[in-house]
Design a protein around this motif. Structure first.
Motif, short mmCIF file in Angstrom:
data_model
loop_
_atom_site.label_atom_id
_atom_site.label_comp_id
_atom_site.label_asym_id
_atom_site.label_seq_id
_atom_site.Cartn_x
_atom_site.Cartn_y
_atom_site.Cartn_z
N SER A 189 56.80 55.24 -12.12
CA SER A 189 57.38 53.97 -12.58
C SER A 189 57.91 54.10 -14.00
O SER A 189 59.01 53.63 -14.32
CB SER A 189 56.33 52.87 -12.51
N GLU A 190 57.15 54.78 -14.86
CA GLU A 190 57.58 54.97 -16.24
C GLU A 190 58.84 55.83 -16.32
O GLU A 190 59.63 55.71 -17.26
CB GLU A 190 56.45 55.61 -17.06
N ALA A 191 59.01 56.71 -15.32
CA ALA A 191 60.20 57.58 -15.29
C ALA A 191 61.35 56.92 -14.54
O ALA A 191 62.44 57.51 -14.43
CB ALA A 191 59.84 58.91 -14.62
N GLY A 192 61.12 55.71 -14.02
CA GLY A 192 62.18 55.01 -13.30
C GLY A 192 62.45 55.60 -11.93
O GLY A 192 63.58 55.54 -11.43
N ILE A 193 61.41 56.17 -11.31
CA ILE A 193 61.57 56.83 -10.01
C ILE A 193 60.66 56.18 -8.98
O ILE A 193 59.50 55.88 -9.26
CB ILE A 193 61.23 58.33 -10.13
N SER A 194 61.18 55.97 -7.78
CA SER A 194 60.36 55.47 -6.68
C SER A 194 59.99 56.64 -5.79
O SER A 194 60.64 57.70 -5.82
CB SER A 194 61.11 54.40 -5.88
N ILE A 196 62.07 59.94 -4.65
CA ILE A 196 61.56 61.25 -4.24
C ILE A 196 61.03 61.14 -2.82
O ILE A 196 60.22 60.26 -2.52
CB ILE A 196 60.44 61.72 -5.19
N ASN A 197 61.49 62.04 -1.94
CA ASN A 197 61.04 62.01 -0.56
C ASN A 197 60.04 63.14 -0.29
O ASN A 197 59.76 63.96 -1.16
CB ASN A 197 62.22 62.08 0.42
N LEU A 198 59.51 63.17 0.91
CA LEU A 198 58.49 64.14 1.27
C LEU A 198 58.98 65.58 1.15
O LEU A 198 58.27 66.44 0.62
CB LEU A 198 58.01 63.87 2.70
N GLN A 199 60.20 65.85 1.60
CA GLN A 199 60.70 67.21 1.57
C GLN A 199 60.80 67.72 0.14
O GLN A 199 60.50 68.89 -0.14
CB GLN A 199 62.07 67.30 2.25
N THR A 200 61.21 66.85 -0.76
CA THR A 200 61.29 67.25 -2.18
C THR A 200 59.92 67.63 -2.71
O THR A 200 59.76 68.63 -3.40
CB THR A 200 61.87 66.09 -3.02
N VAL A 201 58.92 66.82 -2.36
CA VAL A 201 57.56 67.11 -2.82
C VAL A 201 57.08 68.45 -2.26
O VAL A 201 56.51 69.27 -2.97
CB VAL A 201 56.59 65.98 -2.40
N ILE A 202 57.32 68.69 -0.98
CA ILE A 202 56.90 69.94 -0.36
C ILE A 202 57.59 71.13 -1.01
O ILE A 202 56.98 72.18 -1.23
CB ILE A 202 57.19 69.91 1.16
N ASP A 203 58.87 70.98 -1.34
CA ASP A 203 59.63 72.07 -1.95
C ASP A 203 59.17 72.37 -3.38
O ASP A 203 59.24 73.52 -3.82
CB ASP A 203 61.12 71.72 -1.97
#
Length: 229
Positions: free
Chosen positions: A155-160, A197-204
């Motif tokens: 939230s502080e970074a402006g990202i969901s 940020i989606n799941l694939q990004t997190v996995i990568d």
């Protein structure tokens, strides 16, 4: 005096004037360090200021016990508040710190950092039972705490973050606060101008060892399970 992590918001604004020192301890060194910094900054503006912050080691105090009293009774040459920090503290300093607690008043405040302390620890019991001292345990982040930490950072970074991506992080982070912060910063940096940020990004991006996965669970199985949760 027993303190709780729920008191941290108040402690990060004001070091209790009635306390001579606070012991922050627990198995997660990163969490202990982060909490200690928040408490320390409530008493001095800059923890790197050598005039306001004095660090003493356990060995230095054992060799010269008078160092502790001298530090407690002295003020910075530049004026203002003073903080004494002792890292990796153990039971060997219990009697020294008990003497400090007996003083009617002191000029400096003490911030004591330690690792895991059992209920039988003399140091822990001193800080828990003494009305002029406080003991604050820092345990490994639980799921609720971790969700809150991740959500706040994003939230502080402006990202969901997509729900399945958040669940992945909650599943594999949390055992060490420094590692968790590092991985979150990595994600935020990678996200750049993207606001989700989606799941694939997190996995990568997140470096998760396959040894953390169940032996029969493939990467594809993991993704499918998370999507269904």
């Amino acid at each position: 005096m027993k303190l709780s992590i729920k008191h941290l918001d108040k402690l990060s604004k004001l070091f209790p004037p009635e306390l001579h020192g606070i012991l922050v301890y627990g198995p997660d060194a990163g969490h202990v360090s982060e909490v200690s910094q928040k408490i320390g900054k409530s008493h001095v503006e800059d923890l790197r200021d050598p005039f306001q912050v004095e660090e003493l080691s356990v060995n230095e105090i054992k060799e010269d016990p008078a160092l502790l009293t001298d530090a407690a009774m002295s003020l910075p040459m530049t004026g203002g508040s003073k903080l004494i920090i002792i890292r990796e503290c153990t039971d060997v300093l219990t009697s020294n710190l008990e003497e400090i607690s007996r003083l009617e008043s002191i000029e400096a405040k003490f911030l004591i950092l330690s690792g895991t302390l059992s209920p039988r620890s003399k140091l822990r019991k001193l800080f828990e039972d003494n009305k002029r001292l406080g003991a604050l345990p820092c345990y490994t982040d639980q799921e609720g705490d971790l969700r809150s930490l991740i959500s706040t950072a994003m939230s502080e970074a402006g990202i969901s973050m997509r729900p399945e991506a958040l669940q992945y992080l909650v599943t594999y982070l949390g055992s060490d606060r420094l590692t968790t912060r590092s991985e979150l910063n990595k994600l935020i940096l990678y996200a750049g101008n993207n606001n989700e940020i989606n799941l694939q990004t997190v996995i990568d991006i997140i470096a998760v060892s396959y040894t953390h996965l169940r032996a029969h669970e493939t990467r594809h199985d993991l993704v499918c399970r998370l999507l269904l949760e």
